[in-house]
Every structure is written in C-alpha cells, then in structure tokens.
Design an enzyme around this catalytic site. Structure first.
Site, PDB file in Angstrom:
ATOM      1  N   GLU A 288      38.620  52.351  63.443  1.00  0.00           N
ATOM      2  CA  GLU A 288      37.809  51.317  62.788  1.00  0.00           C
ATOM      3  C   GLU A 288      37.199  51.810  61.479  1.00  0.00           C
ATOM      4  OE1 GLU A 288      36.500  48.599  66.497  1.00  0.00           O
ATOM      5  OE2 GLU A 288      35.121  50.227  66.081  1.00  0.00           O
ATOM      6  N   ASP A 362      38.757  46.933  75.138  1.00  0.00           N
ATOM      7  CA  ASP A 362      37.389  47.211  74.684  1.00  0.00           C
ATOM      8  C   ASP A 362      36.321  46.608  75.584  1.00  0.00           C
ATOM      9  OD1 ASP A 362      35.371  48.165  73.162  1.00  0.00           O
ATOM     10  OD2 ASP A 362      35.663  46.820  71.469  1.00  0.00           O
ATOM     11  N   GLU A 390      27.735  44.088  75.470  1.00  0.00           N
ATOM     12  CA  GLU A 390      28.340  43.531  74.255  1.00  0.00           C
ATOM     13  C   GLU A 390      29.221  42.321  74.550  1.00  0.00           C
ATOM     14  OE1 GLU A 390      30.684  46.376  72.092  1.00  0.00           O
ATOM     15  OE2 GLU A 390      31.451  44.888  70.692  1.00  0.00           O
TER      16      GLU A 390
HETATM   17  C1  BDP Z   1      33.432  48.243  70.007  1.00  0.00           C
HETATM   18  C2  BDP Z   1      32.215  47.783  69.275  1.00  0.00           C
HETATM   19  C3  BDP Z   1      31.925  48.563  68.039  1.00  0.00           C
HETATM   20  C4  BDP Z   1      32.010  50.045  68.328  1.00  0.00           C
HETATM   21  C5  BDP Z   1      33.358  50.384  68.912  1.00  0.00           C
HETATM   22  C6  BDP Z   1      33.489  51.825  69.375  1.00  0.00           C
HETATM   23  O1  BDP Z   1      32.396  46.410  68.969  1.00  0.00           O
HETATM   24  O2  BDP Z   1      30.654  48.176  67.582  1.00  0.00           O
HETATM   25  O3  BDP Z   1      31.783  50.810  67.201  1.00  0.00           O
HETATM   26  O4  BDP Z   1      33.581  49.612  70.054  1.00  0.00           O
HETATM   27  O5  BDP Z   1      33.372  52.033  70.571  1.00  0.00           O
HETATM   28  O6  BDP Z   1      33.243  47.843  71.326  1.00  0.00           O
HETATM   29  O7  BDP Z   1      33.709  52.716  68.581  1.00  0.00           O
END
Ligand code: BDP
Length: 697
Positions: A288, A362, A390
């Site tokens: 990301e 996720d 979340e």
């Molecule tokens: C996702 C989240 C994000 C996190 C990412 C992670 O939306 O905010 O940074 O995972 O775990 O669930 O790195």
C-alpha cells in the site's frame, strides 16, 4: 459506571455464603515486595481482595488462623519450597504459574508462585479472577503456562494522536507531554494487559513515521517502556524502511548497501542504550505504497535480514508483515502474499517472524484462513488479528470476536497431516518454532471506557486470553468477561453469553453472508457500497470481490478461476474446490454461483441472500429486546449507552440489508420474497449517502 475499570471492578461478592467462605479462607496475605513487580502483586491483592471481600486485608502473613495467601517467586526456603512446588514449576517456564492449596507449618495456605516475578503477577490476576467469577477456591491445583511466547497488541497510532482505524477516541500516547508527564493511564493500560497476559506492545502505526526513531522520540518511548516494564510488557516500534533517507540523510535505503546497514546498526544500538529491553521492530514494507526492499529490487528476506542482523546482538526481533499486494494489477489479490513469501521460506534469519493476517484479503467479517499458514514451515509465523472493528461495524456494533479468532485458530491446514491447525502452526508446535506468537490490532483509545463500545472491551480481553491459551472456548471467555465486567447473576449470564457469542455471526449475516466480502464503503469502510467500481486499482473496488452479473455471484477461486485454492493443502483445496462440499459460509468466497443454485436449505442463492440479510437484521432486533431485559443487572450509565448503540446498530443493519439486496437484485432480477417487508428507500438513495464523519485512515 464509566467502564474505565474494565474487567477489574473488584465489586463485593454478592453471594453471601460464598463471601463468608472466601473470608474464612483468606485471613492474611504474605507478599515479599522485593521488586517493583512484586509491589504491584501486593497492591493488586490488597485492592482486589478489599473490594471483593469487603474487609480490610491483613498483610502480615501472620495469623493464628488457617488461611494465608502467599504470593512469591519460587523460593526453596519459602512456602513455595516447603510446599514442594518445585517439580510443578519445572513445567511452567518463565511466565507460567502455579496456584496451589497446601498445608505448610500446620496452616492452610493458598500459594501463588512461578519462576519469575512476572509469573507471580500473572498468577495473582488469575487468582483474583477466580474470586471475581465466584469459583471454588478451597482446594486449588492450577498450573497455567502460556501457549505462545509473544502476546501482543499492535497500535496503529500516529504521531498526531489519530488512530488509523480507531473508533474510540484519539491515541492514548500523548507524545506532546511525554517523557515528562506519565499519565496514570499508561500504568492502567499496562496493568490491564498484564491481567490477561499480554506481554508486548507496538506503540506506532504500521504505516510508519521515521520521526519516532529520532532521539527526542526515543526518550518518550523510553518513558513508556519504563512504565510498562514492571508489568512484563516490552515495547516495540514500527520501522519505516526509508528512515535512513528521511532522518539519516542517506541517498538510499537499499538493504544491501553497507552505509544503510551501518545506519541501522547505529540506530539500533542507540535505541538499546536508551531502552535496554526494547522488543524490536514491526515492518510493513512494499505494501500500500510503503517503502521497502523491493524498491531496490531486493526481496522481503533481504530487507528483514538486514534489520535482523543489526538487532540480533541486542536479542531483539524483527516482525515482518506479509500483508502485501503489489502495484501490478493482480488476477487475485488473495494470492499475492503467498506468491511473494513462500519462495522465501528458509531464507529469513532466525530472529525474524513473518506476521500474517488471519485471512488473505483483509480482516473481513468472515474469512477462510490465510494459505500462508502451514506453507512456510521453516519460518515462524505470527498471527495478526484485528481487534478494532474496521470491517465489523466500527464503533457502533457488537461483534464479539472470540468466535472469529477461534474459527481461524481451529482451521486445519493439513500441512503436517490432519490436526495441523492454524493454532498449532502459530504456537510453534507443528514445526518446532521456539519463537511464536499472536498479535491483535488494538481497539484502545482515549475514550473513558477505552474501547468506545463498552462491549468491545471483550475483544481486547479475548485476544489476550486466547494468546495465552488458544484452547479456551468463546463461551468460557465471554462468561469470564461478563461476570467480571457486569454481573455473576445466572439470569444475566444465560442471556448474555449466547448473545455475545452469536453477535459476530449476526454481523456476517447482514453484511457479508455466504462468503461475500469487501463490499464496504470506499476508504472509511463504513457501511455498504457493493456498487463501487470506479477506483484506480481493480482490487480496491467491491465489484472485483463479488463479481455479480446476470448469471450469478461470487469470486471463482477454483482451478477454473484464479486458482487461489491451489495455494492450500490438497485436503483443504479438495473440500473447497467442489461446490457441493464447500461450506456454504464460504461459498461465494470460492465460487461464482448461478442465482438459481440450490442451497441446502432448499432456497436458491438469491433467496438465501435475502434470508440472511433479513434474518441478520432481525437478530439485531432480538439483541435489543434481550438487552432491555438486562436492566436490573447493569448500572444505568452503561445500560443506557449500550441501549443507544444497539439502536444505531439496528438502523445500520437495515441499511446494509436494503442497500445490498436492492443492488444485487439488479443482477438477479428476482423479487425479494413476499414474506419480507420491502425496503422503504431506493437504491439511488443508498448510493447517494456520504459519510464525512466516519473515522478514516
Ligand atoms: C487495512 C487497513 C489499512 C491498514 C492495512 C494494513 O484498511 O488502514 O494500513 O490494512 O494492515 O486493513 O497494513
């Protein structure tokens, strides 16, 4: 009550005969206070027993009567030695404890002991829990040893005190007033964690900021480490991979560059000078948009090992996250972590752990276990659960997560034959890893009750209890927590234990039934938005995950589709590959299924979706009704707060139900069965909703 006391309210035992018997059995306590940890033991016993037993506690350890409670680190000359507990303590390692009833010097003692001070503290909290939950203490013989070595919270807390995916206020770390001001809350935090066996905390967000590694911030981290140390909690930080460039003024962060290696060696030595028992780093790299070794055409192992070599002389560890997905458009995001990491098995240094989320996408309301579990036998894998909700209704929803955690832990990977459960992979027993552990992304914030929704405290509790002992059942964890946090009343418990334990399944039903996933609102992930299709990367769009069309719905991950199933052991693959043996709860996760496909219930897929969405919303209504009846057992403040939150949750369940069914109906072209009330709003209305107030990232 505000809820600040969590599960350590220490209110008087209500059952009078039991109270009398406890009072008789505890006449005096004996604790040697030779260390900060043992002083905590003593204070905890005094405050706990004073509250629970409603009497002043004699602390001389000298009584003419029976009934001495002794807490001591094993001492051959002390009561633990005289009581012959040495052989039991050979099984308990550094953190396990023994609680035993023994007669010493002709007097009946309850002895809490272990090989270290911290073990005695864990035993103390366990003993208090026995009284809080009204157990019989007349003849104790308890041996308890943690099944995992690292039991951690991961805070996604930022420098400016926002919390990524946090729904309970701002970060409890006040970087501005540290290191000079030690907020009493830091100590209360450490105490709460110690009470459930958590022994590590990652203070900072995985989307890391290199500023935390600068000298002034290390002083702040040191202040927290000092506050936590007597409670057995080590501090960890997230390391930003490009820190050598950002704060070290180097031109590169290439892990094979000698200057970069030297920079990390120096930085790590500096950290250990300030915090001698620093735990190590957690790293999110090449995920990301975060920097990482692949920016320099190096592998994750190159990156992890560079840090691992630098930290090894100090006995620290590197926890390298497997949550990665690359910049190229993937056929199936589900496959990426496995594809990146399995070839690296055996290439990581021995002080590296790879931290894997419970599932490959996720933290969904329901997710099949991650194919990496069992697929990297030479690498210790650490579990990453998400305690903050979340994707499970955030701050307004009751979703007791122990059943979700257990579902993953009990899944069989078949990596070394039947019974190679995820729990046994991560506790190290399948592949003999001494380094093992479990982490949860924290749901703690500055709200007075720590977790926002009062009932979400149970998820923090569950994470700790399962990291200590993953064989505990969800019901047992719910029961303990409810008894301590609310009431030991039988009528209360018989309603609330099932209510808690079914709550996550209810969320699954009205959000993501039969294997649907990732159809939440863009970026903030609040509420439904299955229609979103215009985001830059395909796998950011809900339509990528549900693939609804005129023929059917679901993601084909069989060999005819993305073949993500090819990443599982043959036994697992076979079960899920066949549409007739795949559990229906995972059906649309692995199969694109015709709308007319018959489910076991006799309903077709469309009708089954309707059934789940309507039943899910209905179940929230039932929870509301059950909760109303709990008024006699709950203080007004928490009762009202939870009542209001159930009202919000019901509205949100209706919203999920209507929005999803109206949208999927545009593909199925079938009616909502006539026995259900029709949605009173249009699909356009739901699509038009915007949430500027939803906590974001
Ligand atoms: C996702 C989240 C994000 C996190 C990412 C992670 O939306 O905010 O940074 O995972 O775990 O669930 O790195």
């Amino acid at each position: 009550e505000t809820g600040y006391e969590l599960w350590m309210r220490y209110v008087p035992v209500q059952n009078q005969p039991l109270l009398n018997s406890y009072r008789l059995q505890i006449n005096s306590i004996a604790v040697n206070t030779g260390s900060p940890t043992l002083r905590i033991v003593k204070n905890e016993l005094i405050s706990g027993l004073t509250g629970l037993l409603g009497k002043k506690i004699d602390t001389t350890g000298k009584t003419a009567l029976n009934g001495i409670l002794s807490a001591e680190t094993y001492n051959p000359a002390g009561v633990s030695g005289k009581a012959g507990l040495k052989s039991l303590l050979e099984q308990t390692g550094e953190e396990g404890f023994v609680i035993a009833t023994k007669t010493v010097n002709n007097k009946k003692h309850i002895i809490i002991t272990g090989n270290t001070d911290i073990a005695v503290l864990y035993g103390t909290f366990h003993f208090l829990r026995l009284i809080q939950t009204q157990q019989n203490i007349s003849s104790l013989q308890i041996i308890s040893t943690p099944k995992m070595k690292l039991r951690m919270l991961n805070h996604w807390d930022n420098l400016n005190r926002t919390v990524e995916r946090g729904y309970s206020g701002s970060s409890i770390w006040n970087w501005h007033t540290l290191p000079g001001y030690i907020d009493p809350r830091y100590v209360d935090y450490a105490r709460a964690n110690a009470s459930i066996g958590i022994n590590g905390t990652v203070l900072t967000n995985v989307n890391a900021n290199a500023t935390f590694l600068t000298p002034p911030y290390l002083q702040k981290v040191k202040a927290l480490a000092d506050a936590f140390r007597p409670y057995g909690i080590k501090v960890y930080l997230t390391a930003r991979f490009s820190a050598p460039i950002e704060i070290g003024k180097l031109k590169t962060a290439d892990p094979l560059d000698p200057q970069v290696q030297q920079w990390w060696n120096d930085k790590i030595s500096e950290i250990y000078q300030v915090i001698p028992d620093f735990g190590g780093f957690v790293v999110k790299a090449n995920s990301e948009g975060q920097p990482g070794p692949q920016d320099y055409k190096r592998t994750h192992a190159d990156g992890a090992n560079m840090l691992a070599s630098a930290i090894a002389p100090h006995k620290g560890i590197i926890i390298w996250r497997a949550f990665v997905y690359s910049n190229e458009n993937p056929v199936d995001r589900h496959k990426q972590a496995y594809d990146d990491f399995v070839p690296l098995d055996g290439k990581f240094n021995s002080n590296v752990m790879v931290q894997v989320k419970n599932g490959a996408i996720d933290f969904m309301p329901r997710e099949p276990f991650h194919p990496l579990f069992g697929a990297m036998p030479k690498t210790p894998l650490m579990m990453e659960f998400q305690v903050t909700q979340e994707y499970l209704g955030q701050g307004t929803t009751l979703a007791f997560l122990a059943p979700l955690f257990k579902e993953t832990l009990e899944s069989d990977t078949y990596s070394k034959g039947k019974g190679s459960t995820v729990a046994k992979v991560i506790d190290g027993s399948v592949d003999q890893h001494a380094l093992n552990g479990m982490a949860g992304v924290s749901n703690i914030g500055s709200d007075i009750n720590w977790t926002g929704h009062p009932l979400s405290q149970a998820n923090w509790y569950a994470l700790g209890r399962l990291a200590w002992d993953h064989s505990l059942s969800s019901e047992k964890i719910a029961e303990e927590w409810l008894r301590m946090s609310f009431s030991n009343n039988a009528a209360f418990l018989s309603t609330m234990i099932p209510l808690m334990c079914n709550s996550r399944e209810t969320v699954v039903r009205y959000m993501n039934p039969i294997g649907l996933h990732h159809i939440m609102g863009t970026s903030h992930h609040y509420g439904p938005a299955p229609w979103v299709s215009n985001l830059n990367r395909p796998e950011w769009n809900p339509v990528y995950y549900h693939k609804a069309d005129s023929l059917g719905i679901g993601f084909d991950r069989t060999s005819k589709g993305s073949n993500a199933l090819g990443q599982y052991a043959p036994e697992v693959r076979k079960l899920w590959e066949d549409i007739n043996t795949c559990e229906e709860k995972n059906l649309l996760w692995f199969h694109h299924v015709p709308w007319t496909f018959k489910m076991k219930s006799g309903r077709n897929v469309w009708e089954e979706l309707c059934y789940n969405y309507y039943t899910g919303a209905e179940k929230v209504k039932q929870m509301q009704a059950s909760w109303k009846k709990m008024q006699p057992f709950v203080d007004p403040q928490r009762f009202d707060q939870i009542t209001m939150l159930f009202n919000v949750q019901y509205e949100e369940a209706i919203w999920w139900r209507n929005a999803c069914l109206l949208y999927f109906q545009t593909f199925s072209k079938m009616p909502i069965p006539s026995n259900y009330e029709k949605p009173d709003r249009s699909l356009d209305y739901y699509k038009s909703l915007r949430f500027p107030f939803a906590p974001g990232i």
